[in-house]
Write a protein that holds these residues in place. Structure first.
Motif, PDB file in Angstrom:
ATOM      1  N   UNK A 139       0.834  -1.196   0.000  1.00 49.70           N
ATOM      2  CA  UNK A 139       0.000   0.000   0.000  1.00 49.70           C
ATOM      3  C   UNK A 139       0.871   1.251   0.000  1.00 49.70           C
ATOM      4  N   UNK A 140       0.242   2.363  -0.379  1.00 51.34           N
ATOM      5  CA  UNK A 140       0.903   3.661  -0.354  1.00 51.34           C
ATOM      6  C   UNK A 140      -0.147   4.697   0.033  1.00 51.34           C
ATOM      7  N   UNK A 141       0.183   5.804   0.720  1.00 49.99           N
ATOM      8  CA  UNK A 141       1.524   6.129   1.200  1.00 49.99           C
ATOM      9  C   UNK A 141       1.958   5.143   2.292  1.00 49.99           C
ATOM     10  N   UNK A 142       3.209   5.212   2.664  1.00 43.83           N
ATOM     11  CA  UNK A 142       3.700   4.311   3.696  1.00 43.83           C
ATOM     12  C   UNK A 142       2.972   4.600   5.009  1.00 43.83           C
ATOM     13  N   UNK A 159      -3.460   2.074  16.268  1.00 46.66           N
ATOM     14  CA  UNK A 159      -3.031   3.374  15.721  1.00 46.66           C
ATOM     15  C   UNK A 159      -2.660   3.225  14.247  1.00 46.66           C
ATOM     16  N   UNK A 160      -2.038   2.108  13.906  1.00 47.52           N
ATOM     17  CA  UNK A 160      -1.654   1.848  12.512  1.00 47.52           C
ATOM     18  C   UNK A 160      -2.905   1.790  11.621  1.00 47.52           C
ATOM     19  N   UNK A 161      -3.931   1.073  12.073  1.00 53.49           N
ATOM     20  CA  UNK A 161      -5.166   0.989  11.285  1.00 53.49           C
ATOM     21  C   UNK A 161      -5.852   2.354  11.190  1.00 53.49           C
ATOM     22  N   UNK A 162      -5.774   3.128  12.280  1.00 49.29           N
ATOM     23  CA  UNK A 162      -6.378   4.476  12.249  1.00 49.29           C
ATOM     24  C   UNK A 162      -5.692   5.342  11.187  1.00 49.29           C
ATOM     25  N   UNK A 163      -4.356   5.209  11.089  1.00 49.85           N
ATOM     26  CA  UNK A 163      -3.617   6.021  10.095  1.00 49.85           C
ATOM     27  C   UNK A 163      -3.967   5.579   8.672  1.00 49.85           C
ATOM     28  N   UNK A 164      -4.162   4.279   8.503  1.00 48.36           N
ATOM     29  CA  UNK A 164      -4.578   3.810   7.169  1.00 48.36           C
ATOM     30  C   UNK A 164      -5.954   4.388   6.833  1.00 48.36           C
TER      31      UNK A 164
END
Ligand SMILES: C[S@@+](CC[C@H](N)C(=O)[O-])C[C@H]1O[C@@H](n2cnc3c(N)ncnc32)[C@H](O)[C@@H]1O
Length: 273
Positions: A159-162, A241-246
Motif C-alpha cells: 500500500x501507499x503512502x507508507x 493506531x496503525x489501522x487508524x492512520x490507514x
C-alpha cells in the motif's frame, strides 16, 4: 479449542457477528471474479461438488447456481456454529446445497471417489497439516476429479503512502497465525504441495485486487482490520493506531492498496502412480 480447526476459531473472535459479516462481504465482493476462475478451472453444470470448510455456506450457494440444474453441492464444515449458519441460510430455499458436519482431515461424511470437484477456500492457511488434508481430499475425488484451492499469500500485499507500523502489523499477524499452526504465505507453496501429494496437472493463477476495484474501506476491512485478532494484547495500542492512520489516508483520498490471492487447481490422475 478443537486443534483440528487450526488457527481459525469462529466462536472465539472478539466479535463473532463482525467476523461473520466479514466472511459474507468477502464472499459477495469476490464472487464476480471467483466464478470466472472456477469455471476456467473446470466447474460446470452436472458436477458433484464439495465446498470444504464452507463456513456460513454463502459460496456453496453461489456454486450451486453454477452447477444447476443437474449438479450437486455439498458444503462440509467442522465448526458447529458456522454449520448452523449454513443450515439456516439454506432453510426454505428450493435449490440450496446440502450441508454436512465434517473434518477435512477425515471426510467421513463423503464416499470415497464420489466427488468431481472439491473447492477449498481460505482453509489450508489455517491448518497445521495441509498435506494430510490434501490426502483426504484426494481419496474423496473420483479419478480425473479436480481440487481447486483459493488461498492467501501475504507477500502480495502492498500500500501507499507508507503507513507507520504497517509492516510490523502484518509481520506480527503472520507470526501469530504461524504460532497457532497456520501459514499466511501458503499461496506460493500450493502447486508443490499438490504435486507432493499425488495430484497432477496443477494450474496456478495469481489474482490481484486493489482500491480501484473496491473502496478503501472495504479493502481495509476484508484484507487487514480482521488481523487485529492475531495481535497480542500488549501490541494492541500501536496496532490500532496503525489501522487508524490507514483509515485517515483512505478518508483523505491518498490511499492505494493492493493484495492478491492464489487460485490453484490440480487433478487426481486417472490411475494412481
Ligand atoms: C477463513 S474461514 C473460510 C470459510 C469459507 N470457506 C469462506 O471462504 O468463507 C475457514 C473455515 O475453515 C473451517 N475449518 C477449519 N479447520 C477445519 C477442518 N479441519 N475441517 C473442516 N473445516 C475446518 C473453519 O471452521 C472455517 O469455517
Amino acid at each position: 479449542m478443537d486443534s483440528r480447526l487450526g488457527s481459525y476459531n469462529y466462536g472465539a473472535f472478539s466479535s463473532n457477528a463482525e467476523e461473520l459479516q466479514r466472511l459474507r462481504r468477502q464472499a459477495e465482493i469476490a464472487w464476480s471474479m471467483e466464478e470466472e476462475y472456477l469455471v476456467a478451472h473446470g466447474l460446470r453444470n452436472g458436477l458433484t461438488v464439495v465446498d470444504l470448510a464452507c463456513g456460513p455456506g454463502i459460496i456453496s450457494g453461489l456454486i450451486k447456481r453454477e452447477v444447476c440444474p443437474d449438479g450437486t453441492v455439498i458444503g462440509v464444515e467442522l465448526n458447529e456454529a458456522l454449520l448452523a449458519q449454513a443450515h439456516s441460510l439454506a432453510e426454505g430455499v428450493g435449490d440450496a446445497p446440502e450441508f454436512r458436519a465434517g473434518d477435512v482431515y477425515e471426510l467421513d461424511c463423503l464416499e470415497d471417489e464420489s466427488v468431481d470437484f472439491a473447492y477449498c477456500r481460505f482453509l489450508l492457511q489455517h491448518l497445521a497439516e495441509p498435506a494430510r488434508a490434501l490426502q483426504s481430499i484426494y481419496r474423496k475425488l473420483r479419478p480425473g476429479g479436480r481440487v481447486a484451492i483459493l488461498e492467501t499469500d501475504d507477500s502480495l500485499f502492498n500500500c501507499a503512502p507508507e503507513i507507520p507500523d504497517m509492516t510490523r502489523f502484518l509481520e506480527t499477524a503472520i507470526a501469530e497465525q504461524q504460532r497457532r499452526g497456520g501459514d499466511r504465505k501458503i499461496g506460493r507453496k500450493l502447486a508443490g504441495l499438490l504435486w507432493e501429494n499425488g495430484f497432477h496437472d496443477a494450474r496456478t493463477q495469481v489474482v490481484t485486487i486493489n482500491t480501484d476495484m473496491i473502496s478503501g474501506d472495504e479493502f481495509l476491512n476484508i484484507t487487514t482490520s480482521f488481523k487485529l485478532e492475531l495481535i497480542p494484547a500488549e501490541d494492541m495500542g500501536w496496532a490500532r493506531a496503525c489501522l487508524d492512520r490507514a483509515k485517515e489516508a483512505i478518508d483523505n483520498g491518498s490511499f492505494f492498496g493492493q493484495t492478491g490471492v492464489y487460485m490453484v487447481s490440480a487433478e487426481r490422475p486417472q490411475t494412481d502412480g
